[in-house]
Each structure stands twice: as structure tokens, then as C-alpha cells.
Design a protein around this motif. Structure first.
Motif, PDB file in Angstrom:
ATOM      1  N   ILE A   5     -18.495  -1.667 -42.601  1.00  0.00           N
ATOM      2  CA  ILE A   5     -18.965  -2.620 -41.589  1.00  0.00           C
ATOM      3  C   ILE A   5     -17.783  -3.323 -40.936  1.00  0.00           C
ATOM      4  N   SER A   6     -16.800  -3.706 -41.731  1.00  0.00           N
ATOM      5  CA  SER A   6     -15.601  -4.361 -41.186  1.00  0.00           C
ATOM      6  C   SER A   6     -14.857  -3.432 -40.234  1.00  0.00           C
ATOM      7  N   LEU A   7     -14.742  -2.174 -40.619  1.00  0.00           N
ATOM      8  CA  LEU A   7     -14.076  -1.204 -39.766  1.00  0.00           C
ATOM      9  C   LEU A   7     -14.832  -1.017 -38.457  1.00  0.00           C
ATOM     10  N   LEU A   8     -16.144  -0.904 -38.542  1.00  0.00           N
ATOM     11  CA  LEU A   8     -16.957  -0.737 -37.341  1.00  0.00           C
ATOM     12  C   LEU A   8     -16.811  -1.945 -36.407  1.00  0.00           C
ATOM     13  N   LEU A   9     -16.874  -3.133 -36.962  1.00  0.00           N
ATOM     14  CA  LEU A   9     -16.738  -4.343 -36.142  1.00  0.00           C
ATOM     15  C   LEU A   9     -15.356  -4.468 -35.525  1.00  0.00           C
ATOM     16  N   SER A  10     -14.322  -4.007 -36.217  1.00  0.00           N
ATOM     17  CA  SER A  10     -12.973  -4.086 -35.658  1.00  0.00           C
ATOM     18  C   SER A  10     -12.773  -3.076 -34.538  1.00  0.00           C
ATOM     19  N   LEU A  11     -13.533  -1.978 -34.561  1.00  0.00           N
ATOM     20  CA  LEU A  11     -13.425  -0.964 -33.511  1.00  0.00           C
ATOM     21  C   LEU A  11     -14.318  -1.256 -32.315  1.00  0.00           C
ATOM     22  N   LEU A  12     -15.266  -2.145 -32.465  1.00  0.00           N
ATOM     23  CA  LEU A  12     -16.214  -2.449 -31.400  1.00  0.00           C
ATOM     24  C   LEU A  12     -15.541  -2.839 -30.087  1.00  0.00           C
ATOM     25  N   PRO A  13     -14.526  -3.692 -30.071  1.00  0.00           N
ATOM     26  CA  PRO A  13     -13.881  -4.016 -28.793  1.00  0.00           C
ATOM     27  C   PRO A  13     -13.304  -2.795 -28.081  1.00  0.00           C
ATOM     28  N   LEU A  14     -12.861  -1.808 -28.830  1.00  0.00           N
ATOM     29  CA  LEU A  14     -12.330  -0.591 -28.209  1.00  0.00           C
ATOM     30  C   LEU A  14     -13.437   0.235 -27.574  1.00  0.00           C
ATOM     31  N   LEU A  15     -14.614   0.193 -28.181  1.00  0.00           N
ATOM     32  CA  LEU A  15     -15.725   1.000 -27.678  1.00  0.00           C
ATOM     33  C   LEU A  15     -16.341   0.415 -26.412  1.00  0.00           C
ATOM     34  N   VAL A  16     -16.308  -0.900 -26.257  1.00  0.00           N
ATOM     35  CA  VAL A  16     -16.937  -1.530 -25.106  1.00  0.00           C
ATOM     36  C   VAL A  16     -15.898  -2.104 -24.135  1.00  0.00           C
ATOM     37  N   HIS A  17     -14.718  -1.547 -24.154  1.00  0.00           N
ATOM     38  CA  HIS A  17     -13.655  -2.001 -23.277  1.00  0.00           C
ATOM     39  C   HIS A  17     -14.054  -1.824 -21.818  1.00  0.00           C
ATOM     40  N   ALA A  18     -14.043  -2.887 -21.078  1.00  0.00           N
ATOM     41  CA  ALA A  18     -14.339  -2.826 -19.649  1.00  0.00           C
ATOM     42  C   ALA A  18     -13.025  -2.674 -18.900  1.00  0.00           C
ATOM     43  N   VAL A  19     -13.051  -1.893 -17.865  1.00  0.00           N
ATOM     44  CA  VAL A  19     -11.861  -1.685 -17.063  1.00  0.00           C
ATOM     45  C   VAL A  19     -11.578  -2.960 -16.262  1.00  0.00           C
ATOM     46  N   GLU A  20     -10.323  -3.301 -16.154  1.00  0.00           N
ATOM     47  CA  GLU A  20      -9.898  -4.525 -15.472  1.00  0.00           C
ATOM     48  C   GLU A  20      -9.137  -4.168 -14.201  1.00  0.00           C
ATOM     49  N   ALA A 114     -20.456   6.394 -17.520  1.00  0.00           N
ATOM     50  CA  ALA A 114     -21.001   5.091 -17.122  1.00  0.00           C
ATOM     51  C   ALA A 114     -20.715   4.017 -18.154  1.00  0.00           C
ATOM     52  N   SER A 115     -20.648   4.400 -19.414  1.00  0.00           N
ATOM     53  CA  SER A 115     -20.395   3.419 -20.472  1.00  0.00           C
ATOM     54  C   SER A 115     -18.982   2.844 -20.398  1.00  0.00           C
ATOM     55  N   ARG A 116     -18.100   3.464 -19.652  1.00  0.00           N
ATOM     56  CA  ARG A 116     -16.730   2.952 -19.489  1.00  0.00           C
ATOM     57  C   ARG A 116     -16.685   1.718 -18.594  1.00  0.00           C
ATOM     58  N   TYR A 117     -17.737   1.546 -17.811  1.00  0.00           N
ATOM     59  CA  TYR A 117     -17.767   0.464 -16.840  1.00  0.00           C
ATOM     60  C   TYR A 117     -18.866  -0.510 -17.222  1.00  0.00           C
ATOM     61  N   ALA A 118     -18.587  -1.780 -17.139  1.00  0.00           N
ATOM     62  CA  ALA A 118     -19.520  -2.816 -17.614  1.00  0.00           C
ATOM     63  C   ALA A 118     -20.571  -3.150 -16.561  1.00  0.00           C
ATOM     64  N   GLY A 119     -21.501  -2.242 -16.353  1.00  0.00           N
ATOM     65  CA  GLY A 119     -22.571  -2.478 -15.387  1.00  0.00           C
ATOM     66  C   GLY A 119     -23.750  -3.177 -16.028  1.00  0.00           C
ATOM     67  N   GLU A 120     -24.438  -3.978 -15.242  1.00  0.00           N
ATOM     68  CA  GLU A 120     -25.601  -4.708 -15.737  1.00  0.00           C
ATOM     69  C   GLU A 120     -26.880  -3.924 -15.441  1.00  0.00           C
ATOM     70  N   ALA A 121     -27.844  -4.078 -16.316  1.00  0.00           N
ATOM     71  CA  ALA A 121     -29.141  -3.427 -16.122  1.00  0.00           C
ATOM     72  C   ALA A 121     -29.788  -3.923 -14.843  1.00  0.00           C
ATOM     73  N   GLY A 122     -30.388  -3.002 -14.101  1.00  0.00           N
ATOM     74  CA  GLY A 122     -31.084  -3.366 -12.871  1.00  0.00           C
ATOM     75  C   GLY A 122     -30.186  -3.578 -11.683  1.00  0.00           C
ATOM     76  N   LYS A 123     -28.883  -3.338 -11.844  1.00  0.00           N
ATOM     77  CA  LYS A 123     -27.927  -3.546 -10.755  1.00  0.00           C
ATOM     78  C   LYS A 123     -27.085  -2.302 -10.554  1.00  0.00           C
ATOM     79  N   VAL A 124     -26.388  -2.291  -9.427  1.00  0.00           N
ATOM     80  CA  VAL A 124     -25.436  -1.229  -9.137  1.00  0.00           C
ATOM     81  C   VAL A 124     -24.048  -1.845  -9.208  1.00  0.00           C
ATOM     82  N   LEU A 125     -23.197  -1.254 -10.012  1.00  0.00           N
ATOM     83  CA  LEU A 125     -21.816  -1.697 -10.110  1.00  0.00           C
ATOM     84  C   LEU A 125     -21.004  -0.983  -9.039  1.00  0.00           C
ATOM     85  N   TRP A 126     -20.265  -1.752  -8.253  1.00  0.00           N
ATOM     86  CA  TRP A 126     -19.406  -1.232  -7.186  1.00  0.00           C
ATOM     87  C   TRP A 126     -17.970  -1.438  -7.624  1.00  0.00           C
ATOM     88  N   LEU A 127     -17.225  -0.341  -7.770  1.00  0.00           N
ATOM     89  CA  LEU A 127     -15.813  -0.406  -8.110  1.00  0.00           C
ATOM     90  C   LEU A 127     -15.012   0.051  -6.900  1.00  0.00           C
TER      91      LEU A 127
END
Length: 154
Positions: A5-20, A114-127
Motif C-alpha cells: 500500500i505504501s509503495l502504491l501510494l508513493s507511485l500515485l503522483p507519477l501515475l496522475v502527473h498532469a502536463v504543465e 487521455a489519462s496523461r492530461y487532466a481533463g474534467e468530466a463533462g468538459k473538453v480540455l483544450w491544449l
């Protein structure tokens, strides 16, 4: 168990990294509704991402009265995340219906793009991109506003 569980939680930020802004987008290739490949390249200026059906409907409404090739003329690409759609529905109904659209839809069947980009449900993300680098991003929840923004893109 605690270690896992600790390992999974420490990797979570890498999995949901939003492009800046300033970051270069990782290359990807997806098939469109005609099973034709498209690869993100340096000439793409706008990337539209819909993470659900509501977002895809916004794009459809924004492009309803636009001619064929409208997105391509603006160096824009549309990615639809269809990973949650049942495969049978996708194969028999949804993708064949998309073949009637007058624009290409890059189909993200596994959610790997699509998971690489932090889009919100019901919206269109414009990059907004410049030679593959993210310049700016915004979200649209209104088809008319999305259509107007596309019209201003040259």
C-alpha cells in the motif's frame, strides 16, 4: 500488505502527473474511427481531449455546422477517451456512428493517452501547443464557446 500500500501510494503522483506549461508532450499514436493511425507531431497546434461522452458531445455540437477538414485546417486534433465504453457497444454502434462525422476522432480505447492530461468530466480540455510543447490549457463546458474558440484559431 502495508509495504504494498505504501509503495502504491508513493507511485500515485507519477501515475496522475498532469502536463504543465513548458513541458513537451510525450509522443503517441492512436487510430481514428476509420482505423487510420495518427501520431502527435510538432505541427499540431491544438489538442482537444474529451474524457467522457459529455465532452465528446460538446465537440460534436461545436463542429456540427463546420465543413470537412475544419479541425485539420486549424492543426487541431480531437482525442476521445472511450475506454469505459463496453467493447460490444463500441464495435457495433458507437464507432460505426462516428464514421458519419465530418471530422476525425482519435479513439483512445485503453485510456493511455487521455489519462496523461487532466481533463474534467463533462468538459473538453483544450491544449495549445507549440512544436509539441504545452503553451496553455483551458476547459470548455459550452459547445458555442468551444466553436468560437476554434473559429479564432488560424
Amino acid at each position: 500488505m502495508k509495504y504494498a500500500i505504501s509503495l502504491l501510494l508513493s507511485l500515485l503522483p507519477l501515475l496522475v502527473h498532469a502536463v504543465e506549461p513548458g513541458e513537451t508532450l510525450a509522443p503517441w499514436t492512436l487510430l481514428d474511427q476509420y482505423d487510420q493511425p495518427y501520431s502527435l507531431g510538432p505541427d499540431t497546434r491544438v489538442l482537444l481531449v474529451a474524457s467522457d461522452m459529455d465532452g465528446a458531445r460538446l465537440v460534436k455540437a461545436a463542429l456540427a455546422e463546420r465543413p470537412k477538414g475544419y479541425l485539420e485546417a486549424r492543426q487541431a486534433v480531437f482525442v476521445a477517451d472511450i475506454q469505459r465504453m463496453p467493447a460490444l457497444i463500441s464495435k457495433l454502434f458507437a464507432v460505426p456512428a462516428m464514421r458519419d462525422y465530418h471530422y476525425r476522432v482519435m479513439l483512445d480505447r485503453e485510456g493511455r493517452v487521455a489519462s496523461r492530461y487532466a481533463g474534467e468530466a463533462g468538459k473538453v480540455l483544450w491544449l495549445t501547443l507549440d512544436r509539441g510543447k504545452l503553451v496553455a490549457q483551458q476547459s470548455f463546458s459550452d459547445a458555442q464557446a468551444l466553436g468560437e474558440a476554434l473559429a479564432r484559431t488560424r
